[in-house]
Design an enzyme around this catalytic site. Structure first.
Site, mmCIF file in Angstrom:
data_model
loop_
_atom_site.group_PDB
_atom_site.id
_atom_site.type_symbol
_atom_site.label_atom_id
_atom_site.label_comp_id
_atom_site.label_asym_id
_atom_site.label_seq_id
_atom_site.Cartn_x
_atom_site.Cartn_y
_atom_site.Cartn_z
ATOM 1 N N LYS A 245 11.775 0.445 1.469
ATOM 2 C CA LYS A 245 10.385 0.142 1.830
ATOM 3 C C LYS A 245 9.900 1.256 2.754
ATOM 4 C CE LYS A 245 7.317 -3.586 3.379
ATOM 5 N NZ LYS A 245 6.332 -2.787 4.087
ATOM 6 N N LYS A 416 9.500 -8.796 0.525
ATOM 7 C CA LYS A 416 9.890 -7.726 1.451
ATOM 8 C C LYS A 416 11.057 -8.201 2.297
ATOM 9 C CE LYS A 416 5.825 -8.719 4.167
ATOM 10 N NZ LYS A 416 4.631 -8.192 4.773
HETATM 11 P P1 ATP Z 1 3.840 -4.519 5.890
HETATM 12 O O1 ATP Z 1 2.969 -5.020 6.990
HETATM 13 O O2 ATP Z 1 5.274 -4.870 6.049
HETATM 14 O O3 ATP Z 1 3.591 -3.099 5.518
HETATM 15 P P2 ATP Z 1 2.065 -5.753 4.196
HETATM 16 O O4 ATP Z 1 1.854 -7.156 4.540
HETATM 17 O O5 ATP Z 1 1.075 -4.750 4.642
HETATM 18 O O6 ATP Z 1 3.501 -5.328 4.645
HETATM 19 P P3 ATP Z 1 3.196 -6.308 1.751
HETATM 20 O O7 ATP Z 1 2.620 -6.657 0.481
HETATM 21 O O8 ATP Z 1 3.824 -7.423 2.416
HETATM 22 O O9 ATP Z 1 2.147 -5.596 2.647
HETATM 23 O O10 ATP Z 1 4.282 -5.150 1.579
HETATM 24 C C1 ATP Z 1 4.133 -4.255 0.565
HETATM 25 C C2 ATP Z 1 3.642 -2.937 1.099
HETATM 26 O O11 ATP Z 1 4.759 -2.118 1.375
HETATM 27 C C3 ATP Z 1 2.887 -2.231 0.025
HETATM 28 O O12 ATP Z 1 1.501 -2.473 0.111
HETATM 29 C C4 ATP Z 1 3.231 -0.779 0.197
HETATM 30 O O13 ATP Z 1 2.220 -0.148 0.948
HETATM 31 C C5 ATP Z 1 4.501 -0.771 1.005
HETATM 32 N N1 ATP Z 1 5.684 -0.267 0.274
HETATM 33 C C6 ATP Z 1 6.566 0.633 0.747
HETATM 34 N N2 ATP Z 1 7.553 0.862 -0.103
HETATM 35 C C7 ATP Z 1 7.316 0.104 -1.209
HETATM 36 C C8 ATP Z 1 7.997 -0.102 -2.448
HETATM 37 N N3 ATP Z 1 9.128 0.522 -2.745
HETATM 38 N N4 ATP Z 1 7.440 -0.973 -3.324
HETATM 39 C C9 ATP Z 1 6.299 -1.626 -3.040
HETATM 40 N N5 ATP Z 1 5.616 -1.473 -1.887
HETATM 41 C C10 ATP Z 1 6.122 -0.622 -0.967
#
Ligand code: ATP
Length: 571
Positions: A245, A416
């Protein structure tokens, strides 16, 4: 439909605050509209002349509008400015100064004129544009002028979103909201409200069955859920692909060979200008048309390591982009492919999409295919996650191997994996919260005028408090926050805030615009906060410039996080 008719609808909408009443007024308006004008109506209702994701803006100043009104109603710009000052609203100023002569224009004609206004540029265009707008103002009635002048200044603000428009389309078709889920599903693939309205007006709801992803039109980003442990992930998801991630910026890349490359953020903003280096991306893509999903991460040229989100987003300050793209080159880690050469791949399982992705992206200086491991072993999953942490990454993304791409959904196909609950006693995930107000500083921070924030999470369309934060903030960040928040302070508590405990009332209220990410030790039940929970030992992680208040953590998600935490402590 004549514009005067639309203006009387806009007037009723402006006088109504009940969501249900607004939905019904809009439904009546849509029922009355012709198929070739309903799309334009939908854009105009949002104060626009195109879908939200198109970067077409009017970019005109108040003075411009003053001059157009003055020219239309034979007065001078100073008089318009005076009326504006007196009435506090440019629309009312135009209406008051209107010559009184009643005439009218067709909605579509006004739309075309406004569209020209937004897209005309070049030498001498300013004068020409003033003339064009004045000409429209001369030809409409007084009430119409109120709404027309608000549009180029982005002051129409009727207080409802595209989701309400979807509800109203459902009302128009079925007399209730039952079709909203289907409309939203299609919106997530093609977030063009005008296109959707026109399609259902012509063909009914079944007309949407042939809507597919299309290059150039953003698909809403799939988002992830949380689960507390690797065991639960495998139990719920079966075989998964697990990937690093990255802590960067989400980028949806649209490419049409020989024509253009465009990128969109997860908020559907056109971010193409942020990534000038992508003009060369064609060399690394084996397809004529493609939509790719990935994360842009800055790479430190000296160490080859990824740099933090904060540094990556410094790019948002546009003037620095050229300079910055040399000092911190970006790498685009591509993890998904949504469309290739005319074919929508959303329904294709991830296992297949991955093969297509690997055959399409030829990694070079710009693109990389995100590494991944496919497994059904919780132990291997945990190990993979721990390895990412050791490398200094945030954790891992876990994706159900046989799942389709789910636009705009936060479901259990993507989970995640940050820190395993119970291992460290910390919250498994950070919380995104909106800043509701701030307190004047104490001690050293007195000079900053800010020492703690009151932040909240979302419940429906409202915000409730969840904690105060005073730690984790550097002096520089306090100064930045003070500047940002002072600019949006409000005299009264904003109406979107509810259930605020008297003891928590901040020194300064701010309107819900700034999103911050916070970490904490755990959640506790709390009667003091409207959310019903409080965060123990909250600390600020960063300002989330990539999120809107509508995207902050919800009370429902907090309940889930709390339940995860409780289940784990019981084990
Ligand atoms: P966070 O606050 O942890 O960044 P979030 O709530 O903003 O998460 P989530 O949908 O929960 O968003 O987490 C997915 C986000 O992580 C995606 O929007 C992307 O920007 C990021 N990301 C990083 N690496 C990856 C990956 N390998 N696959 C998908 N998303 C990824």
């Amino acid at each position: 439909m004549q514009f005067s008719r639309l203006a009387s609808y806009l007037n009723s909408l402006e006088e109504t605050s009940s969501r249900n009443a607004i939905t019904e007024i809009l439904a009546t308006l849509f029922a009355e509209a012709e198929a070739d004008e309903i799309g334009k109506l939908c854009y105009l209702l949002q104060g626009r002349v195109c879908p939200l994701y198109e970067a077409i803006e009017f970019g005109v100043a108040e003075k411009f509008i003053f001059r157009a009104i003055a020219s239309a109603y034979a007065t001078d710009p100073d008089e318009v400015a005076n009326q504006f000052k007196k009435l506090g609203d440019i629309g009312k100023a135009a209406e008051t100064l209107h010559s009184g002569r009643a005439s009218d224009m067709h909605v579509s004609e006004v739309f075309v004129r406004l569209y020209d206004l937004a897209t005309t540029g070049g030498v001498g265009s300013q004068e020409r544009k003033i003339g064009q707008l004045a000409d429209v103002l001369k030809r409409v009635n007084a009430m119409s002028s109120r709404y027309i002048v608000r549009i180029p200044l982005d002051k129409l603000r009727l207080g409802f979103s595209e989701m309400t428009i979807l509800d109203s389309l459902s009302w128009m078709l079925a007399g209730n909201k039952s079709l909203r889920p289907r409309l939203e599903e299609v919106y997530n693939v093609r977030p063009d409200i005008g296109f959707i309205a026109e399609t259902v007006k012509r063909e009914g709801i079944k007309g949407l069955s042939h809507v597919r992803a299309r290059v150039g039109s953003p698909v809403l980003s799939q988002l992830s859920q949380r689960l507390p442990t690797a065991d639960e992930m495998i139990e719920k998801m079966g075989t998964v692909a697990v990937e690093p991630k990255y802590d960067g910026v989400r980028v949806e890349l649209h490419f049409k060979r020989g024509k253009w490359v465009r990128t969109f953020s997860r908020n559907l903003e056109d971010t193409t200008a942020m990534f000038p280096e992508l003009s060369e991306v064609g060399k690394e893509i084996h397809a004529d048309e493609v939509i790719l999903d990935g994360e842009a991460v800055g790479l430190d040229p000296a160490t080859g390591k990824t740099v933090s989100f904060q540094e990556t987003t410094t790019r948002k300050r546009k003037h620095n982009i050229e300079l910055f793209s040399k000092s911190v080159p970006l790498k685009f880690f591509i993890f998904d492919i949504l469309y290739k050469n005319g074919e929508d791949l959303l329904e294709v399982p991830l296992s297949e999409r991955r093969k297509i992705l690997e055959a399409t992206v030829k990694p070079g200086t710009l693109l990389a295919v995100t590494p991944q491991m496919v497994t059904d072993s919780a132990q291997k999953l945990r190990q993979y996650h721990d390895d990412q942490l050791k490398k200094g990454l945030e954790g891992a993304m876990v994706k159900k191997w046989d799942s389709p791409y789910e636009p705009g959904r936060r479901g259990f196909s993507w989970v995640k994996f940050k820190e395993e609950e119970g291992k460290t006693g910390k919250l498994t995930d950070t919380i995104d919260a909106v800043v509701m107000g701030y307190y004047a500083g104490e001690g050293k921070r007195t000079s900053f005028g800010i020492g703690a924030l009151l932040v909240g999470v979302r419940t429906g369309e409202q915000f409730v408090t969840v904690t105060k934060i005073g730690t984790g903030v550097s002096d520089d960040l306090w100064k930045e926050l003070k500047k940002k928040l002072h600019a949006i302070h409000t005299r009264e508590m904003p109406s979107a805030y509810t259930k605020v405990n008297k003891a928590l009332i901040p020194d300064v209220w701010v309107s819900p615009q700034v999103v911050v990410e916070l970490a904490g030790d755990d959640l506790t039940k709390s009667p003091n906060h409207g959310a019903g929970y409080a965060v123990r030992f909250p600390r600020l992680v960063k300002i989330r410039t990539d999120k809107t208040p509508a995207q902050v953590t919800t009370v429902k998600e907090l309940t889930q996080m709390f339940d995860n935490q409780m289940n784990h402590t019981k084990k």
